[in-house]
Structure formats: structure tokens, C-alpha cells
Write a protein that holds these residues in place. Structure first.
Motif: not given
Length: 448
Positions: A14, A74, A91, A198, A239, A242, A305, A309
């Protein structure tokens, strides 16, 4: 002992994402903090942790780069920290079009209650409120608080929000301007909410990544099992979606699947010819190119991003994306436009009826797997300790020199096998028997 800064710092990935999102290089960030570029690189890779005044300055700078995104809490983080549940900001990566369960050009929320392909998502009816009162914020996957049967409603005041009722308790009277009582989620409820939000998206993304339906379901299930085993870490992650997506992609792209018997044979391709051609093009791409293309053009992540990742630099991620687009446009010229490619990926992901297991099944499987490996580790340790003890018990306690090999006697031929003696052997035996048995023969001088 290294001291942590008082300002909480995000994870290393991050930190790098925030720096690249602000279009800052490591040298520029190091110049603003008064440190070297190697120090910033070590902070972003996680090898070292900032401390002291520099750590405080680094934390404040990251907070400024994050902006107002750090204020959103969250339900997963609130449940892990024991705080109240506030409205959650969805998200962007999880709510992408690839996660939708029906075709169309408009993005569809994967946790939409009306989605027929999302069996894990559940809709909670809103609690009745007084005239002029605002409805309480809803959390995905959370059950509404039941009211007591036969209880009379408390007198409501215009402008006040209703407080959740508890079974068996008398409703309390509301006062003007009073805030609703905060409701906290248990870890299981928070996990179920994250899974319902998700899992349908990740199953379709894993299918585009691997081209296998069963492997896509298994990848998502294994990723959420890992998340449940490491739930305190996942719950406090900025996240969590993620985090689970990265684990899903890593498991789906593991090269060891090719040695499994059930994955040696290809699965039936998509029914539509256009979808079949697009899937073949995606499977011909290298795994790193395929993952970059799916994250950027399918899920909708930005280039920083996507680079963070995939654990690559931004120029490397951009090069992978350009080469992947070029390979797709070579075989399918109509998909040279990124918007059209995004739409086709959406249609391909939505064409398959991919269903994820229920959250309790995933949690039970994670706990069962953890128990199995714990017992296996204990059994292996006991076996290793037992073998070591047996070796120490049976090992010799003193040094025993080895027996030297025998010396050969000259003049005596070795007997190769039992049998009758030859003439030479008989003569030699008679000669040896006729000589002195004890001691060497005396030497007597002779006169000549």
C-alpha cells in the motif's frame, strides 16, 4: 529493539501504491523525507520499518497521499477492532464488470440481491423507522435485529433514528437527536459479509485467468480458507478484497496444477464460438500478461494498483499490458479498443454459471484443514523425537576400533573352493608337517 512510529503505517504494498498514485518516484519521496532512495526502497519492500521522527514524517506523508480514503472503515475492520459498524464504501476493484453475473455494459454490483448467480448474497429488509427518520446503514451479509413479539413500539420523536431492538428486551424511548446504538459484527459475520461481497466476482475472474471452472471454484475457496486462518491480519488490511484476490490469483496460476490427474485433461470450452476464440487467445498469453490484462482491462484497476498487485514496476506492468493487448488484437482485431475488450471480458465471465460454496462451508473447511495440518505437524514431531531417542539409546557409548584385515601367508595358495588337494598342495602339506612346529629353525654354522 526497533521502535514503531506512533502514526500507523499501511502495508508495504500500500505504501508503494500510494506513492505511485501520487506520481512520485522513490528519489522524490526520499528527498521530501530527508533519507536515501535505498531507505525508501527498503520501507516499501518490507525489509525494514521506519522509526523515530522519520517514521512519523513518513506516516503523515502517506496519510496525506491517502486523502479521505483512510476515513472509510469497513465492517470487517470494525468487527476486528470491536468498534461500531459504519457505512462502507464499496471497493472499486470488487465491483468491476468482470464480477457481474449477467451480461450488459453497465457495471453490476456482485453483491446485488437480485443477481440470480450470486447464491451467497442475502438482502436484509430495512427496519421500520419513524416518520421523518433516516434509515440505519445496512451492512452486506448482516441479518437485521429481530424485534420482540408482542412488544409495543417505543414512542418516536421526529428527527430521531430508531435503535435496534433485542429479543426479550423492552424497547427504549428515543430522544431527539440521539444516535442509534452501534452494532458490532462477530468475526464470522464479518467474514461472511466479505465472502458474499467478493466470492462471486473472484470465481469469474479466476475462470478468465485459468479457463477451468473447477479450478476457479477451488482457488476462491482455498483463498478464503487462508483468509479465515489469518483473519486478524485480513480484517485490519486496508483492502481485504484485494488481499483475497491476490491469494486467489496466486493459487490459480500455480504451475503445480498441471501435475494433478484431474487437471491434465482440458474442460469443455464455452458454448458460443466467439467466447471460445477469446478464451483460446487468453490461454495463449503468458500468465503474467494474462493477469495484468485481467486486472487492468477486466477488473478496472489503475496501472499503479495493477503493478503493486502483480509485484512489478509500473513500466513493467505497462509493457505487459501493451503486449497482451497487441496479442489479443492480432487474432481479434475488433478487440483493439480497450472498452470493447472490457465488454467482451464481461460477457465471457457472465456466460458461465459459476457458483461458490456457502460461507459456513468455507469456514468449516478452513478449520478442518487447520486441524489436519496441526495434527500432522504434531505427529511428525513426535515421530522425529522418537527416532532421535531410539538412535541415542542404541548408539554405542565407547569407541570400538575396527578389526584389521588379515594378512596373506606367502607360499600358501588360497583355497578357492572345497575339494580334493592337488599334487602340489599334498607335497606342500607334507613338507610343512615335517618342519619344526614351534619356533624358528636354529642356524647351525657349517665348516666348509
Amino acid at each position: 529493539m526497533t521502535q514503531r512510529p506512533a502514526t500507523p503505517l499501511p502495508p508495504p504494498k500500500e505504501r508503494r501504491r500510494l506513492r505511485e498514485a501520487a506520481s512520485l518516484t522513490q528519489a522524490q519521496l526520499a528527498a521530501r523525507l530527508g533519507v536515501s532512495r535505498q531507505t525508501v526502497r527498503a520501507w516499501e519492500s518490507g525489509r525494514t520499518a521506519p522509526s523515530g521522527a522519520r517514521g512519523e514524517a513518513y506516516g503523515r506523508l502517506l496519510a496525506e497521499l491517502a486523502g479521505g480514503a483512510a476515513d472509510a472503515v469497513t465492517p470487517v475492520q470494525a468487527a476486528a477492532e470491536g468498534g461500531p459498524v459504519r457505512p462502507v464504501r464499496k471497493e472499486r476493484a470488487v465491483a468491476a464488470v468482470v464480477a457481474s453475473s449477467r451480461t450488459g455494459d453497465d457495471p453490476i454490483d456482485p453483491a446485488d440481491p437480485g443477481d440470480p448467480a450470486d447464491p451467497a448474497a442475502s438482502s436484509a429488509p430495512p427496519a421500520p423507522s419513524a416518520p421523518g427518520a433516516e434509515p440505519a446503514p445496512s451492512t452486506p451479509g448482516a441479518e437485521p435485529a429481530p424485534s420482540t413479539p408482542g412488544a409495543e413500539p417505543a414512542p418516536s420523536t421526529p428527527g430521531a433514528e430508531p435503535a435496534p431492538s433485542t429479543p426479550g428486551a423492552e424497547p427504549a424511548a428515543s430522544t431527539p437527536g440521539a444516535e442509534p446504538a452501534p452494532s458490532a459484527l462477530t468475526p464470522a459475520q464479518a467474514f461472511d459479509a466479505l465472502y458474499a461481497f467478493c466470492a462471486p466476482a473472484l470465481v469469474r475472474q479466476a475462470y478468465l485467468l485459468t479457463g477451468r471452472r473447477e479450478l476457479a471454484r477451488e482457488s476462491v475457496e482455498r483463498a478464503f480458507q487462508t483468509a479465515w486462518q489469518r483473519w486478524p491480519e485480513v480484517a485490519r488490511d486496508p483492502d481485504p478484497a484485494g488481499w483475497v484476490r491476490a491469494v486467489t490469483y496466486e493459487y490459480a496460476l500455480s504451475p503445480w496444477h498441471r501435475f494433478r490427474p484431474r487437471y491434465r485433461h482440458p474442460e469443455p470450452p464455452p458454448a458460443a464460438p466467439a467466447d471460445r476464440v477469446l478464451m483460446d487467445v487468453l490461454m495463449d498469453l503468458p500468465p503474467s500478461y494474462r493477469r495484468t490484462l485481467l486486472l487492468h482491462d477486466g477488473v478496472g484497476l489503475g496501472l499503479p494498483e495493477t503493478a503493486a498487485e502483480t509485484e512489478a514496476s509500473t513500466p513493467a506492468a505497462a509493457g505487459r499490458l501493451l503486449h497482451a493487448r497487441e496479442a489479443v488484437a492480432t487474432r481479434l482485431p475488433e478487440l483493439s479498443d480497450p472498452a470493447e475488450l472490457h465488454r467482451r471480458l464481461t460477457a465471457l465471465a457472465s456466460a458461465e454459471r459459476l457458483r461458490a460454496p456457502k460461507p459456513p462451508v468455507v469456514r468449516f473447511g478452513s478449520e478442518r484443514r487447520a486441524r489436519f495440518w496441526t495434527r500432522a505437524a504434531i505427529a511428525f514431531t513426535v515421530a522425529l523425537v522418537g527416532a532421535t531417542a531410539l538412535t541415542l539409546w542404541t548408539a554405542p557409548t565407547r569407541y570400538e576400533p575396527p578389526v584389521p584385515p588379515g594378512e596373506a601367508v606367502r607360499g600358501v595358495p588360497p583355497k578357492s573352493a572345497p575339494g580334493p588337494l592337488s599334487a602340489e598342495e599334498v607335497a606342500l602339506r607334507a613338507k610343512l608337517r615335517g618342519e619344526t612346529v614351534k619356533g624358528p629353525p636354529r642356524l647351525v654354522p657349517r665348516a666348509e
